[in-house]
Design a protein around this motif. Structure first.
Motif, PDB file in Angstrom:
ATOM      1  N   GLY A 244       0.792  -1.221   0.000  1.00  0.00           N
ATOM      2  CA  GLY A 244       0.000   0.000   0.000  1.00  0.00           C
ATOM      3  C   GLY A 244       0.825   1.271   0.000  1.00  0.00           C
ATOM      4  O   GLY A 244       0.274   2.364   0.016  1.00  0.00           O
ATOM      5  N   ARG A 245       2.161   1.134   0.002  1.00  0.00           N
ATOM      6  CA  ARG A 245       3.025   2.320   0.004  1.00  0.00           C
ATOM      7  C   ARG A 245       3.034   2.973  -1.376  1.00  0.00           C
ATOM      8  O   ARG A 245       2.867   2.298  -2.393  1.00  0.00           O
ATOM      9  N   SER A 246       3.264   4.256  -1.394  1.00  0.00           N
ATOM     10  CA  SER A 246       3.234   5.019  -2.640  1.00  0.00           C
ATOM     11  C   SER A 246       4.633   5.449  -3.048  1.00  0.00           C
ATOM     12  O   SER A 246       5.474   5.752  -2.208  1.00  0.00           O
ATOM     13  N   SER A 247       4.865   5.494  -4.355  1.00  0.00           N
ATOM     14  CA  SER A 247       6.139   6.010  -4.864  1.00  0.00           C
ATOM     15  C   SER A 247       6.133   7.539  -4.901  1.00  0.00           C
ATOM     16  O   SER A 247       7.140   8.159  -5.198  1.00  0.00           O
ATOM     17  N   PHE A 248       4.987   8.132  -4.597  1.00  0.00           N
ATOM     18  CA  PHE A 248       4.847   9.586  -4.600  1.00  0.00           C
ATOM     19  C   PHE A 248       4.339  10.023  -3.239  1.00  0.00           C
ATOM     20  O   PHE A 248       3.436   9.409  -2.674  1.00  0.00           O
ATOM     21  N   GLY A 249       4.904  11.069  -2.734  1.00  0.00           N
ATOM     22  CA  GLY A 249       4.414  11.669  -1.504  1.00  0.00           C
ATOM     23  C   GLY A 249       4.280  13.162  -1.719  1.00  0.00           C
ATOM     24  O   GLY A 249       5.240  13.819  -2.098  1.00  0.00           O
ATOM     25  N   GLY A 250       3.110  13.684  -1.526  1.00  0.00           N
ATOM     26  CA  GLY A 250       2.930  15.118  -1.713  1.00  0.00           C
ATOM     27  C   GLY A 250       1.479  15.456  -1.937  1.00  0.00           C
ATOM     28  O   GLY A 250       0.585  14.615  -1.838  1.00  0.00           O
ATOM     29  N   ALA A 251       1.248  16.715  -2.233  1.00  0.00           N
ATOM     30  CA  ALA A 251      -0.113  17.230  -2.407  1.00  0.00           C
ATOM     31  C   ALA A 251      -0.532  17.152  -3.864  1.00  0.00           C
ATOM     32  O   ALA A 251       0.272  17.323  -4.773  1.00  0.00           O
ATOM     33  N   ILE A 252      -1.806  16.876  -4.049  1.00  0.00           N
ATOM     34  CA  ILE A 252      -2.425  16.876  -5.368  1.00  0.00           C
ATOM     35  C   ILE A 252      -3.601  17.845  -5.299  1.00  0.00           C
ATOM     36  O   ILE A 252      -4.409  17.788  -4.378  1.00  0.00           O
ATOM     37  N   THR A 253      -3.672  18.727  -6.268  1.00  0.00           N
ATOM     38  CA  THR A 253      -4.714  19.745  -6.300  1.00  0.00           C
ATOM     39  C   THR A 253      -5.691  19.447  -7.430  1.00  0.00           C
ATOM     40  O   THR A 253      -5.274  19.192  -8.557  1.00  0.00           O
ATOM     41  N   VAL A 254      -6.960  19.496  -7.103  1.00  0.00           N
ATOM     42  CA  VAL A 254      -8.031  19.326  -8.091  1.00  0.00           C
ATOM     43  C   VAL A 254      -8.844  20.610  -8.051  1.00  0.00           C
ATOM     44  O   VAL A 254      -9.563  20.869  -7.098  1.00  0.00           O
ATOM     45  N   GLY A 255      -8.697  21.423  -9.092  1.00  0.00           N
ATOM     46  CA  GLY A 255      -9.324  22.747  -9.065  1.00  0.00           C
ATOM     47  C   GLY A 255      -8.686  23.559  -7.959  1.00  0.00           C
ATOM     48  O   GLY A 255      -7.488  23.813  -7.968  1.00  0.00           O
ATOM     49  N   ASP A 256      -9.474  23.952  -6.953  1.00  0.00           N
ATOM     50  CA  ASP A 256      -8.931  24.705  -5.823  1.00  0.00           C
ATOM     51  C   ASP A 256      -8.938  23.883  -4.528  1.00  0.00           C
ATOM     52  O   ASP A 256      -8.714  24.418  -3.452  1.00  0.00           O
ATOM     53  N   LEU A 257      -9.165  22.568  -4.627  1.00  0.00           N
ATOM     54  CA  LEU A 257      -9.170  21.679  -3.469  1.00  0.00           C
ATOM     55  C   LEU A 257      -7.946  20.762  -3.522  1.00  0.00           C
ATOM     56  O   LEU A 257      -7.515  20.378  -4.599  1.00  0.00           O
TER      57      LEU A 257
ATOM     58  N   SER B 186      -3.473  14.996   0.001  1.00  0.00           N
ATOM     59  CA  SER B 186      -2.083  14.553  -0.049  1.00  0.00           C
ATOM     60  C   SER B 186      -2.006  13.039   0.047  1.00  0.00           C
ATOM     61  O   SER B 186      -2.912  12.392   0.564  1.00  0.00           O
ATOM     62  N   VAL B 187      -0.920  12.520  -0.473  1.00  0.00           N
ATOM     63  CA  VAL B 187      -0.618  11.099  -0.379  1.00  0.00           C
ATOM     64  C   VAL B 187       0.649  10.982   0.450  1.00  0.00           C
ATOM     65  O   VAL B 187       1.659  11.627   0.151  1.00  0.00           O
ATOM     66  N   ILE B 188       0.606  10.181   1.504  1.00  0.00           N
ATOM     67  CA  ILE B 188       1.769   9.945   2.352  1.00  0.00           C
ATOM     68  C   ILE B 188       2.514   8.751   1.771  1.00  0.00           C
ATOM     69  O   ILE B 188       1.978   7.636   1.730  1.00  0.00           O
ATOM     70  N   ALA B 189       3.745   8.963   1.315  1.00  0.00           N
ATOM     71  CA  ALA B 189       4.486   7.929   0.598  1.00  0.00           C
ATOM     72  C   ALA B 189       4.736   6.697   1.461  1.00  0.00           C
ATOM     73  O   ALA B 189       4.585   5.553   0.986  1.00  0.00           O
ATOM     74  N   ALA B 190       5.104   6.875   2.705  1.00  0.00           N
ATOM     75  CA  ALA B 190       5.486   5.735   3.553  1.00  0.00           C
ATOM     76  C   ALA B 190       4.336   4.777   3.826  1.00  0.00           C
ATOM     77  O   ALA B 190       4.550   3.584   4.001  1.00  0.00           O
ATOM     78  N   THR B 191       3.123   5.295   3.850  1.00  0.00           N
ATOM     79  CA  THR B 191       1.976   4.447   4.174  1.00  0.00           C
ATOM     80  C   THR B 191       0.955   4.345   3.058  1.00  0.00           C
ATOM     81  O   THR B 191       0.110   3.469   3.075  1.00  0.00           O
ATOM     82  N   GLY B 192       0.995   5.273   2.104  1.00  0.00           N
ATOM     83  CA  GLY B 192      -0.001   5.306   1.044  1.00  0.00           C
ATOM     84  C   GLY B 192      -1.301   5.967   1.467  1.00  0.00           C
ATOM     85  O   GLY B 192      -2.266   5.995   0.710  1.00  0.00           O
ATOM     86  N   TYR B 193      -1.312   6.508   2.685  1.00  0.00           N
ATOM     87  CA  TYR B 193      -2.520   7.134   3.209  1.00  0.00           C
ATOM     88  C   TYR B 193      -2.900   8.355   2.357  1.00  0.00           C
ATOM     89  O   TYR B 193      -2.064   9.190   2.044  1.00  0.00           O
ATOM     90  N   VAL B 194      -4.178   8.452   2.006  1.00  0.00           N
ATOM     91  CA  VAL B 194      -4.697   9.584   1.229  1.00  0.00           C
ATOM     92  C   VAL B 194      -5.424  10.487   2.209  1.00  0.00           C
ATOM     93  O   VAL B 194      -6.438  10.118   2.781  1.00  0.00           O
ATOM     94  N   ASN B 195      -4.877  11.676   2.401  1.00  0.00           N
ATOM     95  CA  ASN B 195      -5.353  12.610   3.420  1.00  0.00           C
ATOM     96  C   ASN B 195      -6.001  13.820   2.764  1.00  0.00           C
ATOM     97  O   ASN B 195      -5.347  14.558   2.043  1.00  0.00           O
ATOM     98  N   GLU B 196      -7.287  14.008   3.032  1.00  0.00           N
ATOM     99  CA  GLU B 196      -7.970  15.189   2.501  1.00  0.00           C
ATOM    100  C   GLU B 196      -7.551  16.401   3.332  1.00  0.00           C
ATOM    101  O   GLU B 196      -7.600  16.366   4.547  1.00  0.00           O
ATOM    102  N   LEU B 197      -7.145  17.459   2.639  1.00  0.00           N
ATOM    103  CA  LEU B 197      -6.683  18.671   3.337  1.00  0.00           C
ATOM    104  C   LEU B 197      -7.802  19.670   3.502  1.00  0.00           C
ATOM    105  O   LEU B 197      -8.756  19.701   2.823  1.00  0.00           O
TER     106      LEU B 197
END
Length: 159
Positions: free
Chosen positions: A132-145, A148-159
């Protein structure tokens, strides 16, 4: 008094008018005017772009979460491809570890999406491994929302 006596000063018509109401034509005219007013005025109070942006955001967040869960459940790497206005979830064509990545079938609840006027940023391709780990860690923007994806765990966190 059981009977009303009409005198010459009060015509019979005035006593009948006490039960007066709106005619059907008047009611239809008022409803027609309210309908026209509603059709013109109500859309000015709501911005459809806000709803489209939120729907695109919810879909992309759900798709990224699904990709992570699919990788864990299948034990096979799952790739997420984000472009400026689309996303795709992909897995290897031939088994779990070989072959090129290809879009997953439409039998899955989410596979691809297109949001023409709404911008996804950054355009990124990343993979979830079997843990479940991700090769990418960082924020993703959709429009103005953003989320983020936490690379170490793959957790998808709504900001």
């Amino acid at each position: 008094m059981l009977f009303k006596v009409c005198d010459s000063r009060e015509p019979l018509r005035s006593s009948l008018r006490s039960n007066a109401a709106f005619t059907l034509v008047e009611l239809i005219a008022v409803l027609l005017l309210l309908g026209i007013l509603a059709a013109i005025a109500i859309p000015k109070f709501f911005n459809l772009n806000d709803y489209q942006t939120r729907a695109a955001y919810d879909e992309v967040v759900g798709a990224v979460r699904y990709a992570q869960k699919l990788a864990v459940a299948s034990g096979c790497p799952t790739q997420v491809v984000l472009t400026a206005s689309t996303y795709a979830i992909q897995q290897h064509e031939d088994g779990c570890t070989s072959g090129d990545y290809a879009d997953i079938s439409t039998a899955h609840p989410v596979s691809t999406g297109n949001f023409s006027p709404i911008v996804l940023d950054p355009a990124e391709t990343f993979t979830f491994d079997a843990m479940g780990r991700s090769s990418f860690g960082g924020a993703i923007t959709v429009g103005d929302l953003s989320f983020s994806v936490i690379a170490a765990t793959g957790y998808v966190n709504e900001l």
